[in-house]
Design an enzyme around this catalytic site. Structure first.
Site, short mmCIF file in Angstrom:
data_model
loop_
_atom_site.label_atom_id
_atom_site.label_comp_id
_atom_site.label_asym_id
_atom_site.label_seq_id
_atom_site.Cartn_x
_atom_site.Cartn_y
_atom_site.Cartn_z
N HIS A 156 71.36 -13.39 -11.81
CA HIS A 156 69.92 -13.28 -11.66
C HIS A 156 69.32 -14.47 -10.92
O HIS A 156 68.12 -14.72 -11.01
CB HIS A 156 69.26 -13.10 -13.03
N GLY A 157 70.17 -15.23 -10.22
CA GLY A 157 69.68 -16.24 -9.30
C GLY A 157 69.21 -17.54 -9.88
O GLY A 157 68.47 -18.28 -9.24
#
Lengths: 431, 202
Positions: free
Chosen positions: B167-168
């Site tokens: 999710h970065g």
């Protein structure tokens, strides 16, 4: 027995549910208000004990399955891992293993009680047949569960029992061998056998639970038999199941649990065989292989017959014959207490089962083999000859006028008597 | 006699409902005893799911750091979790030290060897007296993925640290979250640097 419902929903939410899915009504009518003969003795408490044992076995079994590994290389080690590493693993495993023994102890007492009091006779034939079916499923489940330990006794038990099917080679050459290879998933007992035994061992208890529901249903149509074997004639003959039999069953369950706990905590391996703590070795059979105690009578019957196919047929027949008991017994009365001749044959049968159990634990040679044949013969003669013939020629003792009379004696105020006064004084049970 | 054996459930408790009777006491005592027994019986069925003795016995692990040069990182297993051990370069240490605490989304060190409220300074994240070493549980604090940044050529995010592909989330060269949905800095396990070349985790 099927009786009119006396459930009255008191709150709004109970009324709402009652109009949609009347489970509370079912529970109330069948397990609280259910009219039960007032004279049931402690032999009748084993149904409740068996329900408890089924729940206990499923609860501990589901939990053990979280730690058990069903592969030939890991099965034995995973059981030891449960015993040493898993929190409470020793307790869970011993409860499950001893629980199997206690389950059979209760089931056998329950079965003998049904036999003694004629609980299989009309109108309870289906109830009895479902009970025998449960016993059959229990035997299969226990056998498969025992195999999972994958010790020497486990492995060779699986080998011997699965090889029973190869006896069909005597009927159609090749059929038995093909069948056994299908069961094994190979050419010997191995990994594929273990995983399928594990899968089915997990499935069968839930099948048993389903048949138990039918068994209880079939019980609640005619209602309980009782020690006199005579039918309920009036409401006076019954008491509501709760509190009378919830308390009685509960007390018996506590005593049974004490015995159970005694084994679990003080002699958890007494009923097992030490050789099963040796990991399975497909290259070496133990000197003397014996099944768990609850299979010993059947094992003695198997070994009593020198022919492979007929030995297997007798083994299976020893259980199958139970299905036909309702029609083999020709007696006019249910309870053996009122059968002066049959009574002797019945107790001889109980002794026969115990002796067969002893013989099953002994090596199959010499006097043990001779005795095994004699007692096996009586086992089958009891069902096939004694039951029909004695029922035919015997004159039963006089039965009491009613269940109430059997409890309170032939008092003047019996409901059959024309005297009205005492009868009015007696409140009717709320049914 | 027949009268006494025909008590119906409706007659429980006995007519005098205000005064507790002997039966009430027995009922409550028996019920309480049964409830306690049920609870005791239930506990092993639940507790068996907790980490067992064999899991707990894997609690410590020793790692040899001899061959980990500055700029390299290794991943070892401890309690079934990946442990990131990075031998940081001077540049990475300088970058980590230059960040003001107020700029960090999570200002807490999350170091099991320090008090719970220790601030997330680089000193509190790196090895004691050996600031070139960073020992850290390599699990993104968002939803448990393993961030990239250990191997040469991995994306390391904008802060020379780690980049979680799920999710970065981005972590800096001290393993502190700088960007993305992760709520906390990556945790520092209990460990001691036994010598210049050996670390004992757990």
């Amino acid at each position: 027995m099927a009786h009119s419902s006396s459930y009255e929903p008191s709150s709004g939410i109970e009324k709402w549910i009652d109009a949609r899915l009347p489970v509370p009504r079912l529970m109330y009518d069948q397990f609280l208000a259910f009219p039960t003969p007032r004279n049931l003795n402690y032999w009748w408490t084993f149904g409740g004990i068996l329900s408890f044992m089924l729940v206990s076995q499923i609860a501990t079994g589901v939990v053990l399955a979280m730690h058990y590994v069903a592969t030939p290389t890991n099965a034995f080690d995973s059981v030891e891992h449960i015993m040493r590493d898993v929190n409470w693993g020793w307790l869970l495993r011993y409860t499950h293993a001893v629980g199997a023994s206690m389950f059979f102890l209760a089931a056998y007492i329950h079965t003998f009680r049904g036999l003694y009091y004629g609980s299989y006779k009309a109108p309870r034939e289906v109830l009895w047949i479902l009970g025998v079916l449960i016993l059959f499923l229990m035997i299969a489940t226990a056998f498969m569960g025992y195999s999972l330990v994958w010790g020497q006794m486990s492995f060779w038990a699986v080998t011997v029992i699965t090889n029973l099917f190869s006896s069909l080679d005597a009927v159609i050459p090749g059929l038995g061998t093909r069948l056994v290879q299908w069961i094994w998933g190979g050419f010997a007992v191995g990994g594929p056998t273990l995983t399928r035994l594990y899968s089915l061992h997990y499935l069968f208890p839930f099948v048993i639970a389903g048949v138990v529901v039918l068994h209880v249903w079939a019980l609640h149509i005619p209602g309980n038999n009782n020690p006199t074997g005579i039918d309920v004639k009036s409401a006076r003959d019954t008491v509501p199941f709760h509190p009378y039999y919830t308390i009685k069953d509960g007390f018996a369950l506590v005593l049974f649990a004490l015995l159970f706990a005694g084994f679990v905590f003080y002699a958890p391996n007494l009923l097992g065989h030490p050789d099963n703590y040796i990991p399975a070795n497909p290259l070496q059979t133990p000197q003397h292989i014996v099944p768990e105690w609850y299979f010993l009578p059947f094992y003695a019957i198997l070994r009593a017959i020198p022919n492979k196919l007929f030995g297997v047929a007798a083994l299976i027949g020893a259980i199958v014959v139970l299905f036909f008991v309702p029609w083999l017994d020709t007696s006019r009365v249910r309870s053996t207490s009122y059968r002066p001749i049959y009574k002797w044959f019945f107790w001889a049968f109980v002794v026969t089962c115990l002796v067969l159990g002893y013989l099953g634990s002994q090596p199959p040679e010499g006097i043990y083999l001779v005795l095994g044949r004699i007692f096996t013969a009586y086992y089958f003669l009891f069902f096939l000859l004694v039951m029909p013939v004695v029922g035919w020629i015997e004159k039963p003792k006089a039965l009491p006028g009613s269940i109430t009379e059997s409890v309170l004696g032939p008092e003047k105020s019996s409901p059959a008597s024309p005297q009205p006064a005492p009868r009015r004084r007696t409140p009717e049970p709320a049914l | 006699m027949a009268d006494t054996t025909h008590i119906t459930p409706a007659q429980f408790p006995l007519p005098d409902e205000d005064e507790p009777s002997r039966r009430d006491v027995i009922m409550i005592a028996a019920g309480g005893f049964a409830a306690a027994g049920l609870g005791l019986g239930l506990w092993p069925l639940l507790d068996q799911m907790n980490p067992d003795q064999s899991a707990l016995s894997m609690a410590t692990t020793e790692v040899d750091l001899t061959h980990v040069e500055a700029g390299q990182a290794i991943t070892v297993m401890w309690r079934g979790k990946p442990i990131f051990i990075r031998h940081r370069t001077d540049k990475e240490i300088e970058e980590a030290k230059a960040v003001p605490i107020d700029d960090l989304p999570d200002p807490i060190a999350r170091n099991a060897n320090l008090p719970d409220d220790a601030p997330a300074t680089d000193e509190n994240r790196a090895g004691k007296d050996r600031e070139s070493w960073l020992v850290m549980i390599g699990i993104c604090t968002h939803l448990g993925c393993i961030p990239k940044g250990q191997a040469i050529g991995d994306p390391k995010g904008d802060y020379d640290g780690w980049f979680c592909p799920c999710h970065g989330s981005q972590y800096d060269s001290a393993g502190r979250v700088r960007k993305g949905p992760a709520p906390q800095n990556m945790a520092i396990p209990p460990y001691t640097l036994v010598s210049d070349t050996k670390v004992k985790i757990g």
